[in-house]
Design an enzyme around this catalytic site. Structure first.
Site, short mmCIF file in Angstrom:
data_model
loop_
_atom_site.label_atom_id
_atom_site.label_comp_id
_atom_site.label_asym_id
_atom_site.label_seq_id
_atom_site.Cartn_x
_atom_site.Cartn_y
_atom_site.Cartn_z
N LYS A 135 0.82 -1.22 0.00
CA LYS A 135 0.00 0.00 0.00
C LYS A 135 0.85 1.27 0.00
CE LYS A 135 -4.43 -1.46 1.70
NZ LYS A 135 -5.54 -1.19 2.62
N LYS A 218 -4.45 -10.25 -6.85
CA LYS A 218 -5.63 -10.43 -6.00
C LYS A 218 -6.79 -9.55 -6.47
CE LYS A 218 -5.69 -8.49 -2.05
NZ LYS A 218 -5.53 -7.92 -0.73
N LYS A 221 -10.85 -4.23 -4.02
CA LYS A 221 -11.74 -3.08 -4.11
C LYS A 221 -11.04 -1.89 -4.73
CE LYS A 221 -12.34 -3.52 0.52
NZ LYS A 221 -12.90 -3.50 1.89
P1 TYM Z 1 -10.03 -5.93 3.91
O1 TYM Z 1 -11.04 -4.88 4.21
O2 TYM Z 1 -8.98 -5.63 2.89
O3 TYM Z 1 -10.75 -7.26 3.45
C1 TYM Z 1 -11.78 -7.83 4.24
C2 TYM Z 1 -11.70 -9.35 4.20
O4 TYM Z 1 -11.82 -9.80 2.85
C3 TYM Z 1 -10.74 -10.68 2.56
N1 TYM Z 1 -10.38 -10.51 1.13
C4 TYM Z 1 -10.27 -11.52 0.28
N2 TYM Z 1 -10.44 -12.85 0.42
C5 TYM Z 1 -10.26 -13.62 -0.68
N3 TYM Z 1 -9.91 -13.11 -1.89
C6 TYM Z 1 -9.72 -11.78 -2.07
N4 TYM Z 1 -9.38 -11.30 -3.28
C7 TYM Z 1 -9.90 -10.91 -0.95
N5 TYM Z 1 -9.81 -9.57 -0.79
C8 TYM Z 1 -10.10 -9.35 0.51
C9 TYM Z 1 -9.61 -10.23 3.47
O5 TYM Z 1 -8.66 -11.26 3.66
C10 TYM Z 1 -10.36 -9.89 4.74
O6 TYM Z 1 -10.61 -11.06 5.51
N6 TYM Z 1 -6.86 -5.70 7.79
C11 TYM Z 1 -8.16 -6.19 7.34
C12 TYM Z 1 -9.32 -5.65 8.15
C13 TYM Z 1 -9.21 -5.85 9.62
C14 TYM Z 1 -9.39 -7.08 10.31
C15 TYM Z 1 -9.21 -6.76 11.69
C16 TYM Z 1 -9.68 -8.37 9.90
C17 TYM Z 1 -8.92 -4.89 10.54
N7 TYM Z 1 -8.94 -5.44 11.78
C18 TYM Z 1 -9.31 -7.74 12.67
C19 TYM Z 1 -9.78 -9.35 10.90
C20 TYM Z 1 -9.60 -9.04 12.25
C21 TYM Z 1 -8.35 -5.76 5.90
O7 TYM Z 1 -7.73 -4.85 5.42
O8 TYM Z 1 -9.34 -6.44 5.26
#
Ligand code: TYM
Length: 355
Positions: A135, A218, A221
């Site tokens: 990022k 990947k 969004k």
């Molecule tokens: P974020 O918002 O990027 O994504 C949310 C969840 O979606 C999953 N994900 C995917 N899974 C499969 N294939 C993909 N292409 C894909 N893109 C996204 C991510 O693995 C995630 O589970 N840091 C985290 C948010 C967060 C969090 C937490 C998660 C903050 N605190 C505590 C768990 C526990 C994040 O940026 O997810």
């Protein structure tokens, strides 16, 4: 990273890593309210959240709005995306009666614990985080400090509830490992097994959904090309068109999944099909082997429309009543605080803060 834990800790202390199973099972996860929910978030995370909720575990699902601020967000977009993600959670099957649904900003214990963890985690651990490297890009000096310390806040999100299980997609694995390192170092530094060793739950066929334009990237969004992803808000025609235009190769589908090892785009579409249909990739191959993509893609599009359009219709309905969404979030935050506040208080006491 485990090395760092051991070298920084007091070797005289006994093993103070606290097995998650000795803590009552509690599930926590979160999604950032940035842009729109895409198929990777749905299959890799939200759909799994629903499974865990329905398995009867205690579940907390957060809209991690403070994490979103680690890169610039237009304020009006952030508000809309927070409500839309809540609507997406509920439309996908999360029930505010069964799960605690809330936004992070309303539970200040997350940021309070994050400060303690900022002082526990080491610069070297953070510097190794691939999400930060991705990022921040080449211009690291210009990245926000929040983006760098992001994993300490994520560890606090999880550990402020003593959560034992965290369902996530594959890309979050490194952050959960860091969460375990933070817990282990805290427990060792203060000689008490206070925080559990949280388990990541990375399961199913779609733990890493890839871009429809490039099977080595990947699905995200934030990809500038909307054709690279399926959004939960896409209508049936858009979904069909995106799958029709998805990059593939000219060969028909083979008999086994293993034969797709060198065909990332084809493998991705099979994984998506398996995730949507809730069957194994082997079961998908048994159904579709020998088919050309001209045959398989419309079939995949039909399945995606059948599974996703009820969700987008329900999201639209829920978005017509933002006051109800805000009420659900406020209620969830109150329940979340009831769990988090005593854990934070105990953490402060352990560290010697006078509270
Ligand atoms: P974020 O918002 O990027 O994504 C949310 C969840 O979606 C999953 N994900 C995917 N899974 C499969 N294939 C993909 N292409 C894909 N893109 C996204 C991510 O693995 C995630 O589970 N840091 C985290 C948010 C967060 C969090 C937490 C998660 C903050 N605190 C505590 C768990 C526990 C994040 O940026 O997810």
């Amino acid at each position: 990273m485990t090395d760092a834990v051991h070298t920084q800790s007091n070797p005289a202390t006994a093993d103070l890593t606290a097995d998650a199973p000795s803590f009552p099972k509690r599930v926590f996860s979160g999604v950032q309210p940035t842009n729109r929910l895409q198929l990777g978030n749905y299959l890799g995370a939200v759909k799994r959240f629903v499974d865990m909720q329905n398995s009867g575990a205690e579940t907390l699902y957060c809209i991690v709005d403070l994490h979103a601020l680690s890169v610039w967000q237009d304020p009006a977009d952030l508000t809309r995306a927070t409500r839309e993600l809540t609507a997406g959670y509920i439309a996908s099957g999360l029930d505010p009666e069964k799960s605690i649904l809330f936004n992070q900003a309303r539970v200040p214990e997350h940021t309070q614990l994050a400060w303690i963890f900022n002082c526990v985690a080491r610069m070297g651990w953070m510097s190794r985080m691939t999400q930060f490297k991705d990022k921040a890009g080449k211009n690291r000096e210009n990245a926000s400090v929040g983006l760098f310390t992001y994993p300490a806040l994520m560890a606090a999100d999880i550990l402020v509830y003593h959560a034992t299980h965290v369902p996530v997609g594959d890309d979050q694995k490194q952050h959960i490992e860091l969460t375990r390192d933070v817990a282990a170092k805290f427990n060792n530094d203060f000689k008490t097994p206070f925080f559990p060793m949280t388990e990541p739950v990375i399961e199913g066929a779609a733990t890493r959904v890839m871009s429809l334009r490039d099977g080595t990237k990947k699905m995200s969004k934030s990809d500038p090309s909307d054709m690279s992803r399926i959004n939960l808000t896409d209508d049936a025609d858009t979904i069909a068109q995106k799958f029709r235009k998805a990059r593939t190769d000219p060969d028909p589908l083979p008999e086994t999944f293993a034969e797709l090892a060198e065909r990332p785009e084809a493998r991705n579409l099979i994984n998506i099909y398996a995730g949507l249909a809730d069957i194994s990739v082997d079961a998908v191959m048994a159904e579709v082997s020998g088919q050309a993509f001209s045959e398989f893609k419309p079939r995949l599009a039909d399945l995606a429309v059948a599974k996703l359009s009820p969700i987008s219709t329900e999201m639209e309905r829920l978005m017509r009543d933002p006051a109800e969404i805000d009420r659900i979030l406020a209620n969830g935050a109150e329940r979340a605080r009831a769990i988090a506040a005593p854990i934070l208080k105990r953490t402060y006491e352990i560290t010697g803060l006078v509270v």
